[in-house]
Design a protein around this motif. Structure first.
Motif, PDB file in Angstrom:
ATOM      1  N   MET A 112       0.885  -1.182   0.094  1.00 17.10           N
ATOM      2  CA  MET A 112      -0.007   0.037  -0.093  1.00 17.10           C
ATOM      3  C   MET A 112       0.865   1.156   0.079  1.00 17.10           C
ATOM      4  N   THR A 114       2.280   4.935   0.877  1.00 15.17           N
ATOM      5  CA  THR A 114       2.310   5.651   1.914  1.00 15.17           C
ATOM      6  C   THR A 114       2.686   7.379   1.457  1.00 15.17           C
ATOM      7  N   PRO A 127       4.356  -0.472   6.267  1.00  9.37           N
ATOM      8  CA  PRO A 127       4.152  -1.866   5.422  1.00  9.37           C
ATOM      9  C   PRO A 127       5.383  -2.307   4.870  1.00  9.37           C
ATOM     10  N   ASP A 181      -0.957  -4.318   3.577  1.00 11.92           N
ATOM     11  CA  ASP A 181      -0.790  -3.202   4.508  1.00 11.92           C
ATOM     12  C   ASP A 181      -0.684  -3.741   5.879  1.00 11.92           C
ATOM     13  N   ASP A 182      -0.529  -2.486   6.765  1.00 10.83           N
ATOM     14  CA  ASP A 182      -0.090  -2.869   8.361  1.00 10.83           C
ATOM     15  C   ASP A 182      -1.497  -3.027   9.106  1.00 10.83           C
ATOM     16  N   VAL A 190      -8.088  -0.315   1.354  1.00  4.38           N
ATOM     17  CA  VAL A 190      -7.306  -1.557   0.716  1.00  4.38           C
ATOM     18  C   VAL A 190      -8.542  -1.718  -0.434  1.00  4.38           C
ATOM     19  N   THR A 209      -2.802  -8.037   5.738  1.00  2.00           N
ATOM     20  CA  THR A 209      -2.379  -7.145   6.778  1.00  2.00           C
ATOM     21  C   THR A 209      -1.716  -7.889   7.976  1.00  2.00           C
TER      22      THR A 209
END
Length: 232
Positions: A112, A114, A127, A181-182, A190, A209
């Motif tokens: 993803m 940032t 991530p 992603d985190d 997402v 994630t």
């Protein structure tokens, strides 16, 4: 290469500062330890599946941890306090979620994007950092095409409107893709990433994630059958 060197330098600085400054467990504040044994155990992966969207546009999101208690505190310490060394402790959760989603063989793992403001504030992309610690090669096929507001104070509809049309994918045609992603909360960000990748010609296998915010409508959030529990 430059990113890896920058991360290594930042990690070395953090370790040097740890010798001079007091340290406390990121999960419970126990003194003189980065993560105590109890909090390490609390980060043991337990992959869970959540379905985002409906009908033909829906897709599964696999997450290694619940974003609550110790995992939430550790992730916040990584994201907001600059404790980059914690990425290594979160890496097993990401690996377990990837395995539950079918693994990375034959797929392109897309991280993803940032925002520039977040990167400038932190000096690293969360991530990407966790994925590297997990030994996963990620591809930056997504980019933001406009500025979006901080999602944290928005409700579900506000989050969706905030990110709608905000991403674009390149070099994605014909690829089978997993998005990384985190944390997933409502899934708005997402979902926008998946939309951009599909519009660019990619087949999105799943999103993965480190953690997921628990939901009250728990049916899709319940632990999966024993076959997936082995990913712990």
């Amino acid at each position: 290469m430059i990113a890896d060197l920058s991360d290594a330098f930042r990690q070395a600085c953090a370790e040097a500062l740890a010798l001079l400054l007091p340290v406390a467990c990121a999960g419970c504040d126990e003194s003189d330890v980065v993560l105590c044994e109890r909090c390490v155990l609390a980060l043991s992966p337990e992959p869970r599946r959540r379905l985002i969207g409906a009908g033909e546009t829906s897709f599964p999101v696999w997450s290694g941890l619940r974003f609550e208690a110790v995992p939430a505190r550790v992730i916040r310490a990584l994201k907001e306090d600059g404790r980059t060394g914690l990425a290594r402790a979160l890496a097993p959760a990401l690996r377990a979620a990837l395995e539950a989603a079918g693994g990375v063989s034959g797929v392109t793992v897309v991280v993803m994007p940032t925002s520039w403001a977040s990167f400038r504030r932190r000096g690293y992309r969360v991530p990407d950092l966790i994925a590297r610690r997990a030994g996963v090669r990620v591809h930056p096929l997504l980019r933001q095409t406009r500025r979006v507001h901080d999602q944290r104070r928005l409700d579900r509809d506000g989050r969706r409107r905030n990110v709608e049309g905000s991403m674009r994918a390149t070099d994605a045609a014909g690829r089978r893709v997993i998005v990384v992603d985190d944390v997933v909360t409502t899934g708005a960000s997402v979902a926008e990433a998946v939309r951009a990748l599909r519009d660019a010609g990619a087949e999105v296998v799943a999103a993965v994630t480190v953690a997921a915010t628990p939901r009250r409508a728990a049916r899709t959030d319940e632990p999966q059958p024993a076959a997936f529990q082995t990913h712990r």
